[in-house]
Design an enzyme around this catalytic site. Structure first.
Site, PDB file in Angstrom:
ATOM      1  N   PHE A  24     -21.416  -3.960  -3.190  1.00 26.76           N
ATOM      2  CA  PHE A  24     -22.450  -2.936  -3.172  1.00 26.76           C
ATOM      3  C   PHE A  24     -21.958  -1.851  -2.204  1.00 26.76           C
ATOM      4  CE2 PHE A  24     -25.650  -4.104  -6.269  1.00 26.76           C
ATOM      5  CZ  PHE A  24     -24.934  -5.152  -6.844  1.00 26.76           C
TER       6      PHE A  24
ATOM      7  N   ARG B 150     -26.321  14.816  -6.878  1.00 22.78           N
ATOM      8  CA  ARG B 150     -24.862  14.920  -7.011  1.00 22.78           C
ATOM      9  C   ARG B 150     -24.431  14.218  -8.291  1.00 22.78           C
ATOM     10  NH1 ARG B 150     -21.051  12.148  -2.401  1.00 22.78           N
ATOM     11  NH2 ARG B 150     -22.178  10.323  -3.145  1.00 22.78           N
TER      12      ARG B 150
ATOM     13  N   ASP C 192       0.867  -1.184   0.000  1.00 19.90           N
ATOM     14  CA  ASP C 192       0.000   0.000   0.000  1.00 19.90           C
ATOM     15  C   ASP C 192       0.900   1.229   0.000  1.00 19.90           C
ATOM     16  OD1 ASP C 192      -1.845   2.127   0.807  1.00 19.90           O
ATOM     17  OD2 ASP C 192      -3.214   0.534   1.419  1.00 19.90           O
TER      18      ASP C 192
ATOM     19  N   LYS D  31     -11.096   5.763  -4.839  1.00 22.00           N
ATOM     20  CA  LYS D  31     -12.514   5.339  -4.874  1.00 22.00           C
ATOM     21  C   LYS D  31     -13.533   6.462  -4.722  1.00 22.00           C
ATOM     22  CE  LYS D  31     -12.881   4.708   0.071  1.00 22.00           C
ATOM     23  NZ  LYS D  31     -13.349   3.946   1.197  1.00 22.00           N
TER      24      LYS D  31
ATOM     25  N   LYS E  72     -13.556   0.775 -12.967  1.00 26.56           N
ATOM     26  CA  LYS E  72     -13.946  -0.571 -12.532  1.00 26.56           C
ATOM     27  C   LYS E  72     -14.423  -1.405 -13.724  1.00 26.56           C
ATOM     28  CE  LYS E  72     -12.875  -0.186  -8.236  1.00 26.56           C
ATOM     29  NZ  LYS E  72     -11.655  -0.867  -7.763  1.00 26.56           N
TER      30      LYS E  72
ATOM     31  N   SER F 142     -17.093  -3.183  -8.287  1.00 26.81           N
ATOM     32  CA  SER F 142     -18.087  -2.360  -7.610  1.00 26.81           C
ATOM     33  C   SER F 142     -19.418  -2.449  -8.353  1.00 26.81           C
ATOM     34  CB  SER F 142     -17.558  -0.931  -7.624  1.00 26.81           C
ATOM     35  OG  SER F 142     -18.594  -0.005  -7.543  1.00 26.81           O
TER      36      SER F 142
ATOM     37  N   PHE G  13      -7.042  -4.788  -3.848  1.00 22.18           N
ATOM     38  CA  PHE G  13      -7.958  -3.727  -3.396  1.00 22.18           C
ATOM     39  C   PHE G  13      -7.491  -2.344  -3.839  1.00 22.18           C
ATOM     40  CE2 PHE G  13      -8.436  -6.916   0.031  1.00 22.18           C
ATOM     41  CZ  PHE G  13      -9.809  -7.020   0.085  1.00 22.18           C
TER      42      PHE G  13
ATOM     43  N   ASN H  27     -18.665   8.948   1.305  1.00 20.06           N
ATOM     44  CA  ASN H  27     -19.630   7.860   1.483  1.00 20.06           C
ATOM     45  C   ASN H  27     -20.576   8.185   2.635  1.00 20.06           C
ATOM     46  OD1 ASN H  27     -18.524   6.486  -0.600  1.00 20.06           O
ATOM     47  ND2 ASN H  27     -17.428   4.985   0.653  1.00 20.06           N
TER      48      ASN H  27
ATOM     49  N   TYR I 176     -14.568   7.045 -12.024  1.00 16.91           N
ATOM     50  CA  TYR I 176     -14.267   5.965 -11.073  1.00 16.91           C
ATOM     51  C   TYR I 176     -14.932   4.666 -11.540  1.00 16.91           C
ATOM     52  CZ  TYR I 176     -14.929   2.855  -7.135  1.00 16.91           C
ATOM     53  OH  TYR I 176     -14.973   1.727  -6.345  1.00 16.91           O
TER      54      TYR I 176
ATOM     55  N   ASP J 193     -23.856  10.033  -9.240  1.00 12.33           N
ATOM     56  CA  ASP J 193     -24.613   9.078  -8.418  1.00 12.33           C
ATOM     57  C   ASP J 193     -25.613   8.301  -9.263  1.00 12.33           C
ATOM     58  OD1 ASP J 193     -23.488   9.528  -5.959  1.00 12.33           O
ATOM     59  OD2 ASP J 193     -24.950  11.048  -5.344  1.00 12.33           O
TER      60      ASP J 193
HETATM   61  N1  LIG Z   1     -15.607   1.376   0.135  1.00  7.33           N
HETATM   62  C1  LIG Z   1     -16.507   1.265  -0.802  1.00  7.33           C
HETATM   63  O1  LIG Z   1     -17.612   1.816  -0.673  1.00  7.33           O
HETATM   64  C2  LIG Z   1     -16.232   0.463  -2.054  1.00  7.33           C
HETATM   65  C3  LIG Z   1     -17.306   0.052  -2.871  1.00  7.33           C
HETATM   66  C4  LIG Z   1     -17.042  -0.681  -4.023  1.00  7.33           C
HETATM   67  C5  LIG Z   1     -15.727  -0.987  -4.365  1.00  7.33           C
HETATM   68  N2  LIG Z   1     -14.697  -0.561  -3.554  1.00  7.33           N
HETATM   69  C6  LIG Z   1     -13.343  -0.868  -3.967  1.00  7.33           C
HETATM   70  O2  LIG Z   1     -12.726  -1.627  -2.925  1.00  7.33           O
HETATM   71  C7  LIG Z   1     -11.324  -1.353  -2.883  1.00  7.33           C
HETATM   72  C8  LIG Z   1     -10.935  -0.967  -1.479  1.00  7.33           C
HETATM   73  O3  LIG Z   1     -11.711   0.140  -1.070  1.00  7.33           O
HETATM   74  P1  LIG Z   1     -11.569   0.772   0.392  1.00  7.33           P
HETATM   75  O4  LIG Z   1     -12.916   1.274   0.763  1.00  7.33           O
HETATM   76  O5  LIG Z   1     -10.859  -0.164   1.301  1.00  7.33           O
HETATM   77  O6  LIG Z   1     -10.663   2.028   0.039  1.00  7.33           O
HETATM   78  P2  LIG Z   1      -9.441   2.665   0.858  1.00  7.33           P
HETATM   79  O7  LIG Z   1      -9.147   3.985   0.237  1.00  7.33           O
HETATM   80  O8  LIG Z   1      -9.708   2.620   2.321  1.00  7.33           O
HETATM   81  O9  LIG Z   1      -8.271   1.645   0.533  1.00  7.33           O
HETATM   82  C9  LIG Z   1      -7.609   1.617  -0.698  1.00  7.33           C
HETATM   83  C10 LIG Z   1      -6.126   1.570  -0.397  1.00  7.33           C
HETATM   84  O10 LIG Z   1      -5.407   1.493  -1.637  1.00  7.33           O
HETATM   85  C11 LIG Z   1      -4.250   2.285  -1.507  1.00  7.33           C
HETATM   86  N3  LIG Z   1      -3.818   2.662  -2.874  1.00  7.33           N
HETATM   87  C12 LIG Z   1      -4.503   3.415  -3.776  1.00  7.33           C
HETATM   88  N4  LIG Z   1      -3.782   3.528  -4.916  1.00  7.33           N
HETATM   89  C13 LIG Z   1      -2.635   2.829  -4.727  1.00  7.33           C
HETATM   90  C14 LIG Z   1      -1.493   2.570  -5.525  1.00  7.33           C
HETATM   91  N5  LIG Z   1      -1.363   3.072  -6.768  1.00  7.33           N
HETATM   92  N6  LIG Z   1      -0.497   1.795  -5.016  1.00  7.33           N
HETATM   93  C15 LIG Z   1      -0.597   1.283  -3.763  1.00  7.33           C
HETATM   94  N7  LIG Z   1      -1.637   1.520  -2.948  1.00  7.33           N
HETATM   95  C16 LIG Z   1      -2.654   2.283  -3.429  1.00  7.33           C
HETATM   96  C17 LIG Z   1      -4.677   3.473  -0.658  1.00  7.33           C
HETATM   97  O11 LIG Z   1      -3.588   4.102   0.007  1.00  7.33           O
HETATM   98  C18 LIG Z   1      -5.635   2.815   0.341  1.00  7.33           C
HETATM   99  O12 LIG Z   1      -4.991   2.424   1.546  1.00  7.33           O
HETATM  100  C19 LIG Z   1     -11.089  -0.255  -3.919  1.00  7.33           C
HETATM  101  O13 LIG Z   1     -10.650  -0.853  -5.117  1.00  7.33           O
HETATM  102  C20 LIG Z   1     -12.469   0.359  -4.107  1.00  7.33           C
HETATM  103  O14 LIG Z   1     -12.609   0.956  -5.374  1.00  7.33           O
HETATM  104  C21 LIG Z   1     -14.933   0.146  -2.423  1.00  7.33           C
END
Ligand SMILES: NC(=O)c1ccc[n+]([C@@H]2O[C@H](COP(=O)([O-])OP(=O)(O)OC[C@H]3O[C@@H](n4cnc5c(N)ncnc54)[C@H](O)[C@@H]3O)[C@@H](O)[C@H]2O)c1
Length: 342
Positions: free
Chosen positions: A178, A295, A31, A85, A154, A125, A81, A199, A150, A298
């Protein structure tokens, strides 16, 4: 069995690491901390007793990413992950999102290929469905126009993995989340947005605790039961467990295709105003909120048909909306108490 988790310092990544450890896996994290710190990994250590190594590497840098894979060539799979986002941010700066979310994925796939990593699980997502009229959505529901850059990352990420999977041996699963909400019941890890959150649930809890003066409900004239958007909120520990189950499914070679898709939702649509009411009920806090304009980016309403994940992965999401709100609130209160005691 060791698993490489990218984005392990983030919200869903950290909760998934807990679930993986509880199910006997070893974990390393990559990360860059562009949207996090190592704070949640400290929480993971308190919960599990295991210290997780994080490589502070930007996955857009191929050389550094390659070095991490080289050092961890014994992994049985990657759970990817890492991504940006935030929908409004992606609308304002699409290239930032295309570069970060897609270059990092290309680099991960290059390394997965070079080091013959057998299994890959990707964070997708429900935003890939766009403004669909077919509800609840099943995995085969045709994808509509992405409503934000975004969401486009995905859709493109999924397509990249699908194309890759046609000509390589890696077995992949695309998990369409979701709306993940809530926190681990210990309140040692939870959602930790840097800056102002976008969010709903962190906005609710931050408004309740006084970090945000007022919550705005974006849109109250949609064609839904109370005019606000409909979402399928799902507890983050249920989402986390689906990753362990998906990986195990691949390890057991139960997959029917080398790239399979699963919806991860509860199947229940909840409006923004209903979510607010559920929060007020469990916390006893009256929220300061106003009804505002729609917004950009959405979608109006979306909720899942989750039958496939239940039947094939043996996944059983069972945490309801009130416990989602309760754990999110306990986490917010714990964050405040930690600040006060420092
Ligand atoms: N939280 C939601 O509502 C949600 C919904 C659908 C999908 N997602 C997807 O789930 C995944 C995780 O989401 P989350 O809520 O834990 O987000 P988050 O932001 O808490 O975690 C994502 C992590 O990825 C790291 N990161 C981003 N770009 C990077 C890169 N280039 N190299 C290394 N690290 C990097 C960030 O520092 C962060 O710690 C994401 O892919 C997000 O798009 C999240």
């Amino acid at each position: 069995m060791k698993v490489l988790v990218t984005g392990g310092c983030g919200y869903i990544g950290s909760h998934t690491i807990v679930d993986l450890i509880n199910n006997g896996f070893d974990v390393v994290s990559v990360d860059s901390n562009i949207r996090s710190s190592t704070q949640l990994l400290d929480g993971v250590e308190k919960i599990t007793g295991k210290k997780i190594r994080n490589y502070k590497v930007d996955l857009c840098n191929l050389e550094d990413t390659h070095a991490v894979f080289h050092e961890n060539r014994d992994i049985v799979g990657v759970i990817h992950f890492a991504a940006l986002k935030t929908v409004p941010e992606s609308v304002a700066d699409p290239l930032f999102y295309f570069h970060n979310n897609l270059s990092s994925l290309v680099n991960v796939l290059k390394c997965v290929k070079e080091f013959n990593i057998p299994n890959l699980v990707f964070s997708s997502s429900c935003s890939v469905y766009g403004n669909t009229t077919e509800l609840p959505v099943v995995e085969a529901t045709p994808l509509q126009e992405a409503q934000s850059p975004y969401a486009r990352t995905k859709q493109m990420g999924e397509q990249m993995i699908q194309d890759y999977s046609k000509v390589n041996d890696t077995q992949s699963i695309l998990l369409r989340y979701f709306n993940p909400v809530g926190a681990h019941p210990s309140a040692l890890i939870g959602e930790l947005p840097l800056g102002r959150p976008d969010n709903l649930v962190p906005v609710i809890t931050q408004t309740a605790i006084g970090k945000i003066p007022k919550l705005t409900v974006f849109g109250h004239d949609y064609d839904t039961r109370d005019g606000s958007c409909v979402r399928d909120y799902i507890h983050v520990m249920d989402i986390a467990n689906a990753h362990t189950k998906a990986l195990q499914y691949l390890l057991d070679q139960k997959n029917t295709d080398n790239c399979e898709i699963f919806n991860l939702g509860t199947g229940n649509g909840v409006t923004v105003l209903e979510a607010i009411k559920a929060f007020e009920k469990i916390s006893g806090v009256k929220l300061n909120y106003e009804l505002g304009p729609r917004r950009p980016g959405d979608v109006i309403a979306i909720y899942a048909n989750n039958t496939k994940a239940k039947q094939l992965l043996g996944w059983n999401p069972n945490i309801g909306i009130e416990d989602m709100m309760r754990t999110a609130w306990q986490w917010e209160v714990a964050l405040r108490d930690r600040v006060l005691s420092n």
